[in-house]
Scaffold this active site. Structure first.
Site, mmCIF file in Angstrom:
data_model
loop_
_atom_site.group_PDB
_atom_site.id
_atom_site.type_symbol
_atom_site.label_atom_id
_atom_site.label_comp_id
_atom_site.label_asym_id
_atom_site.label_seq_id
_atom_site.Cartn_x
_atom_site.Cartn_y
_atom_site.Cartn_z
ATOM 1 N N ASN A 1 103.323 13.676 -39.745
ATOM 2 C CA ASN A 1 103.632 14.840 -40.564
ATOM 3 C C ASN A 1 104.510 14.376 -41.721
ATOM 4 O O ASN A 1 105.719 14.239 -41.578
ATOM 5 C CB ASN A 1 104.333 15.898 -39.707
ATOM 6 C CG ASN A 1 104.737 17.112 -40.514
ATOM 7 O OD1 ASN A 1 104.613 17.120 -41.740
ATOM 8 N ND2 ASN A 1 105.216 18.127 -39.845
ATOM 9 N N CYS B 1 105.207 18.769 -44.144
ATOM 10 C CA CYS B 1 105.816 20.080 -43.925
ATOM 11 C C CYS B 1 106.674 20.422 -45.139
ATOM 12 O O CYS B 1 107.546 19.638 -45.519
ATOM 13 C CB CYS B 1 106.679 20.039 -42.665
ATOM 14 S SG CYS B 1 107.647 21.515 -42.433
ATOM 15 N N GLY C 1 93.120 24.094 -42.997
ATOM 16 C CA GLY C 1 93.648 25.093 -43.917
ATOM 17 C C GLY C 1 92.731 26.283 -44.043
ATOM 18 O O GLY C 1 91.710 26.212 -44.713
ATOM 19 N N SER D 1 96.252 28.946 -38.040
ATOM 20 C CA SER D 1 96.578 30.363 -38.181
ATOM 21 C C SER D 1 95.523 31.317 -37.633
ATOM 22 O O SER D 1 95.856 32.406 -37.161
ATOM 23 C CB SER D 1 96.790 30.694 -39.665
ATOM 24 O OG SER D 1 97.793 29.875 -40.196
HETATM 25 C C1 LIG Z 1 103.560 28.428 -37.046
HETATM 26 C C2 LIG Z 1 103.094 27.154 -37.666
HETATM 27 C C3 LIG Z 1 103.714 25.953 -37.311
HETATM 28 C C4 LIG Z 1 103.302 24.764 -37.875
HETATM 29 N N1 LIG Z 1 103.906 23.598 -37.503
HETATM 30 C C5 LIG Z 1 103.455 22.419 -37.985
HETATM 31 C C6 LIG Z 1 103.992 21.184 -37.542
HETATM 32 O O1 LIG Z 1 104.873 21.135 -36.712
HETATM 33 N N2 LIG Z 1 103.506 20.034 -38.076
HETATM 34 C C7 LIG Z 1 102.499 20.032 -38.989
HETATM 35 O O2 LIG Z 1 102.062 18.966 -39.429
HETATM 36 N N3 LIG Z 1 101.948 21.189 -39.414
HETATM 37 C C8 LIG Z 1 102.398 22.375 -38.938
HETATM 38 N N4 LIG Z 1 101.830 23.550 -39.377
HETATM 39 C C9 LIG Z 1 100.736 23.504 -40.339
HETATM 40 C C10 LIG Z 1 99.397 23.594 -39.645
HETATM 41 O O3 LIG Z 1 99.197 22.533 -38.775
HETATM 42 C C11 LIG Z 1 98.271 23.631 -40.682
HETATM 43 O O4 LIG Z 1 98.316 22.466 -41.455
HETATM 44 C C12 LIG Z 1 98.376 24.809 -41.613
HETATM 45 O O5 LIG Z 1 98.822 25.944 -40.905
HETATM 46 C C13 LIG Z 1 97.052 25.134 -42.303
HETATM 47 O O6 LIG Z 1 96.046 25.415 -41.378
HETATM 48 P P1 LIG Z 1 95.663 26.929 -40.947
HETATM 49 O O7 LIG Z 1 95.419 27.683 -42.209
HETATM 50 O O8 LIG Z 1 94.452 26.780 -40.090
HETATM 51 O O9 LIG Z 1 96.841 27.455 -40.199
HETATM 52 C C14 LIG Z 1 102.251 24.761 -38.826
HETATM 53 C C15 LIG Z 1 101.633 25.965 -39.173
HETATM 54 C C16 LIG Z 1 102.038 27.159 -38.626
HETATM 55 C C17 LIG Z 1 101.363 28.426 -39.042
#
Ligand SMILES: Cc1cc2nc3c(=O)[nH]c(=O)nc-3n(C[C@H](O)[C@H](O)[C@H](O)COP(=O)(O)O)c2cc1C
Ligand SMILES: Cc1cc2nc3c(=O)[nH]c(=O)nc-3n(C[C@H](O)[C@H](O)[C@H](O)COP(=O)(O)OP(=O)(O)OC[C@H]3O[C@@H](n4cnc5c(N)ncnc54)[C@H](O)[C@@H]3O)c2cc1C
Ligand SMILES: Cc1cc2nc3c(=O)[nH]c(=O)nc-3n(C[C@H](O)[C@H](O)[C@H](O)COP(=O)(O)OP(=O)(O)OC[C@H]3O[C@@H](n4cnc5c(N)ncnc54)[C@H](O)[C@@H]3O)c2cc1C
Ligand SMILES: Cc1cc2nc3c(=O)[nH]c(=O)nc-3n(C[C@H](O)[C@H](O)[C@H](O)COP(=O)(O)O)c2cc1C
Ligand code: FES
Ligand code: FES
Lengths: 295, 264, 295, 264
Positions: free
Chosen positions: A124, A127, A239, A262
């Site tokens: 990661n 973030c 995403g 999400s």
């Molecule tokens: C509640 C939440 C916690 C997340 N925690 C992390 C994390 O710890 N490490 C990371 O690399 N991405 C984290 N993400 C990002 C997701 O892994 C992903 O890259 C991002 O949400 C986009 O994908 P999505 O639209 O399918 O959610 C988090 C996303 C959400 C919504």
């Protein structure tokens, strides 16, 4: 809609059960919830990002649901080395451990804890809302290369997860590749904010957060397309994916597999729903689809 | 039709930012517990909870003790500030979230301490239910005046200052529980665990409905901080109320996880 | 919802009739459509971006409407110096002329054509899909400063419109400020793409495009908030605004005024609709609101 | 109800990416005009148009000449490729867009060249209408076989090879137009302008409905490329069909703008 042949998928050194992967940080703090997502049909799962020290995360609100997405600033809460215990029940399962650190050494230290239990590492460096970590590394190609190299030496597959909050995502992708990455994951959340008009303050405890969900899908498609064109290693799309059509679209942009976060809100059965639509007995070979929008 | 459209519209078209409410009234229930009323009613099932934003401080989960109230026990920073708010102050509410109680037939409510909060709406909706209310001491008992009027109220205090002297589970041990089709339980973890074991021993665990507490950050089943072993259920989304038999062999009473996800 | 006092608004050297401005490139190619938007209640209007040579723009599709936004790659079509004629009918009206060029000289040349007819210039250093122009300048702080300086010498107000597709929008904002900008406009569209699953090609003729509309509102709020904190000159918010509540939220983030584009689709009466909700006889002073989320 | 929900759902929840259709049949109408049928029917009013994506080439506006067809005159690159497509080939359709004709009472349709395309659905929907069809020469006349069967068809050709010898406006000059409550016109700009002037001279301009052509890029009223003077109306969104009196003093027949926005 076209369908794909089902069967195991080899991506970035990992054998997935299908093209769908649980995204990092979503239901990924406990071994039991990771196991549940595998039961629910995920082809592999990525853990919550684990760092060098336990962190409680940012003050709340940590997450708000928007009309077309999710805005979060969890602040990388994680149990650090204690997370090892969570993986006991997941031996042999396709579990990718997401890790973070403030420098290459910290990345190396955290990775060393999971050499025996992780099918791969996902770094990661993306973030957007944890100071000193994540995107603060991932916007600096030299640091990305060094952190990737620091983890590569464990001879486990290394995936590097990129932030879209950069001028040119391909330079960071290439840096990761040069550091020895086996795959790129694009994208982490997009830096964003909402304000409560009544309180006149940002709604998130951390003020800034990351936007995920449907709203960012066209940004993810663009980033995957750019990386596929610029890099040699596989790209894993992430995403805003919420349907089999979205999976196909990201694959056409260049994704060899796809992570989902999400869209699981209120729908933990989503993996099975999507695989039901994505695969068919007359399905075509995924190889025909991956990156085909570039031809 | 209009209703349906509103629902659709609401579901599809609305940002779920915290709804800002103004506090209208603060009622001291016990030395450390206050009920806070606000200027907006939420449509919730008994047992559902909300995420309460105390601007500048934090956001924490709270049961709705009524359509327009929460009942707060001061245990730390956020609850201290929340408990000190005055009429006119504003807080944000996300939710209601989760699955509440599913009452049918004769109902027994079993509350320990501030665990009475999510059970109060049940008493309002189903007058005549049996309500077992436990607390450390007489002065810690919640809602007794109201509960007396509408339920068959039984009281247990740890120090014997009112009602049965001892734990709630002790009081229940001597009761015939087989006549209750629904046994709704909320209270401190160890209290719930002893009630759980008792119901199990009495063979009525399948009638038990337990409202769990776990560290919650998102409230909507994404962040994973509230997940419980061994099934990986989200307390915020699959719960907070779980049927007794689903919790057999669970972490209830054994461990939970703190804000960082560490087991404790 | 709170309401604002109505009355003229001074922002970045221009007197607006209210806080709402027609965004560049939306119904902005003809004098008559700009005049129409003023009649419909816009407080000021920004023209289509005008460049050193006439351009026909990219091959179509140039724009697709998404569930929660709009994706476009018009490719900066514009009539170049011929645009002067369009402004004849707009003498004395609050018309900001958006201009672009490939270097400071070109910016200067284009600006020179409109010195008598523009109330201000808005420099488009942010369009994400026109090679050699727009964001290709706006991602380079030195160039931004130089282009701003080249237009500042006409002693007309200069607004610089920024792209969110950078690692740090504040460095570009500061560069514009150093170049003599009177205001910053944030944001232009977010670089994005969609692919047609059946055709297996990007849907836009130009492949890459810019995402606007609701989907990018949280990104706009974030950028405005960042710029307000880092710069001295006023910030004009833009991106996904479609209601009076959105206007207030951007103002709380730090916007002195707000531009609106995509939300006009199918709703040319939107300006009047929003001003109807935004202003009230008991309204509070806008000064109380602008940037209040920073306190 | 279901319908309404579908509409709402459709409006709120659907990306409006081009809908991909496969060509089923190509009918040569004249040496330079072909009607292209596809495997999907669109629900449109007569006079509405779609944006047609010819992958790899461009996207151009086209009237729907039927629920599942467009009628294409080859004039440049995109129309040449489009006209050369074969059954099985795929194109993308965005739309239908814009406001079509608003027919009431007795209807007169006045078409010049490929301007007959948007008027064809009108003839299908309102059999018995009067249809004045103009073209350069007999071999350029569109849809005559069909129009003969369902309308009171009058023909004008520039070269006199069929029907009235001369322009459509000439033919109309000798007709009593006061009996038509709706006069729908589509054709080349100068033909429309002469019809416009004629209707004006005859005092029936308020019954005229003119389908305009302007350079279109977005089709949804955003990009501004199709705007007309002096009111700044979008032809794509406020039109393409305009009432005659709205166009008085407009740019019709005077100027238009090219792809860059330059007047010509
Ligand atoms: C509640 C939440 C916690 C997340 N925690 C992390 C994390 O710890 N490490 C990371 O690399 N991405 C984290 N993400 C990002 C997701 O892994 C992903 O890259 C991002 O949400 C986009 O994908 P999505 O639209 O399918 O959610 C988090 C996303 C959400 C919504
Ligand atoms: C579904 C649910 C309903 C609840 N209903 C009520 C209620 O009606 N009335 C009431 O007084 N309390 C209720 N609680 C407990 C309440 O959320 C905590 O007491 C409160 O969060 C403590 O915050 P603090 O900052 O004051 O304490 P801190 O000093 O931060 O922590 C004290 C203890 O409270 C718990 N806690 C802290 N933050 C959280 C959090 N975000 N989520 C869960 N637990 C936390 C932890 O166990 C911690 O050890 C409920 C909890 C849950 C999960
Ligand atoms: C609402 C509307 C409905 C139309 N319906 C039909 C129809 O049913 N059948 C038919 O054959 N033609 C129709 N046209 C005209 C058709 O769009 C043009 O002939 C076509 O775009 C030419 O493209 P090209 O690449 O072949 O020609 P080019 O060589 O690019 O241009 C030739 C001429 O076509 C016009 N044109 C080119 N591109 C566009 C564009 N994007 N928008 C508008 N005009 C353009 C210009 O006047 C140009 O000078 C319609 C136009 C409009 C605006
Ligand atoms: C069709 C279209 C054309 C645009 N053309 C321009 C332009 O020429 N110059 C410019 O600076 N921005 C242009 N933009 C960007 C808008 O001005 C605005 O920054 C962006 O759309 C975000 O605002 P919105 O969400 O309100 O549309 C264009 C946007 C659209 C949708
Ligand atoms: S609180 Fe986030 S998943 Fe339950
Ligand atoms: S074609 Fe874009 S506004 Fe009409």
């Amino acid at each position: 809609m076209i369908q794909l042949q089902s069967g195991p998928v080899e991506v970035g050194g990992v054998t997935l059960r299908n093209h769908l992967i649980l995204a990092a940080g979503v239901l990924g703090t406990c071994g039991s919830s990771l196991a549940r997502m595998l039961r629910e049909g995920a082809g592999a799962v990525v853990s919550k990002s684990i760092g060098p020290e336990p962190r409680s995360g940012h003050a709340g609100p940590c997450l708000v649901v928007l009309e077309d997405g999710v805005l979060n600033a969890m602040g990388l809460p994680n149990p650090s080395s204690d997370f090892r215990g969570e993986l006991d029940q997941l031996k042999g399962e396709p579990v990718i451990v997401s890790i973070f650190g403030g420098n290459p050494d910290e990345f190396g230290t955290v990775a060393s804890w999971f050499v025996d239990s992780a099918a791969a590492f996902e770094l990661n460096v993306s973030c957007p809302h944890a100071s000193g970590y994540g995107a603060q590394i991932g916007t600096n190609p030299d640091l990305v290369e060094a952190c990737t190299a620091a983890v590569s030496r464990f001879h486990k597959p290394v995936w590097v997860k990129l932030t879209p909050n950069v001028t040119d995502i391909t330079t960071v992708g290439i840096a990761a590749q040069d550091g020895g990455a086996n795959a790129l994951v694009a994208i982490n959340t997009v830096k964003a904010m909402r304000i409560s008009p009544e309180i006149r303050k940002p709604v998130l405890g951390n003020r800034f957060g990351g936007l995920s969900g449907k709203a960012i899908f066209p940004i993810a498609v663009r980033c995957v397309y750019e990386l596929y064109g610029a890099c040699e290693i596989p790209v894993i799309g992430c995403g805003g994916v919420s349907s089999a059509a979205d999976v196909l679209e990201l694959m056409m942009a260049g994704a060899s597999a796809v992570e989902i976060g999400s869209a699981l809100r209120g729908n933990p059965g989503l993996f099975r729903e999507i695989t039901g639509n994505l695969y068919g007995t007359d399905g075509i070979s995924p190889a025909e689809i991956v990156g085909c929008a570039h031809d | 039709m209009v209703y349906l459209l509103q629902k659709l519209w609401g579901a599809l078209m609305t940002d779920q930012l915290p709804v800002i409410v103004a506090i209208t009234r603060v009622v001291g229930e016990t030395p450390s517990v206050k009920t806070i009323f606000f200027d907006r009613r939420f449509d919730a099932e008994p047992g559902q909870f909300v995420m309460v934003w105390i601007p500048g401080i934090d956001e924490i989960p709270m049961a709705l003790s009524g359509p327009d109230s929460i009942t707060v026990q001061v245990v730390g920073d956020a609850t201290r500030v929340l408990g000190g708010l005055l009429p006119g102050d504003m807080i944000g509410i996300r939710g209601p979230f989760g699955n509440g109680f599913s009452p049918k037939g004769r109902i027994l409510a079993v509350a320990g301490g501030v665990g009475a909060a999510p059970l109060l709406p049940l008493a309002q909706l189903y007058p005549g239910l049996t309500f077992v209310l436990g607390a450390r001491s007489a002065s810690d008992l919640l809602y007794t005046n109201f509960l007396k009027t509408c339920s068959d109220l039984m009281i247990a205090t740890d120090d014997g200052s009112a009602g049965y002297h001892g734990y709630v589970a002790g009081l229940l041990r001597d009761m015939d529980l087989s006549c209750y089709e629904t046994i709704c339980v909320c209270g401190p973890e160890l209290m719930m665990k002893s009630v759980f074991d008792l119901l199990d021993a009495k063979g009525v665990l399948h009638n038990g409905q337990f409202s769990l507490h776990r560290y919650m950050k998102c409230g909507v089943g994404l962040c994973g901080s509230c997940c419980i072993d061994p099934d990986g259920f989200c307390v915020c989304r699959d719960g907070p109320v779980f049927m007794g038999d689903i919790l057999r062999n669970s972490e209830l009473g054994r461990h939970h996880r703190d804000a960082s996800g560490r087991r404790c």
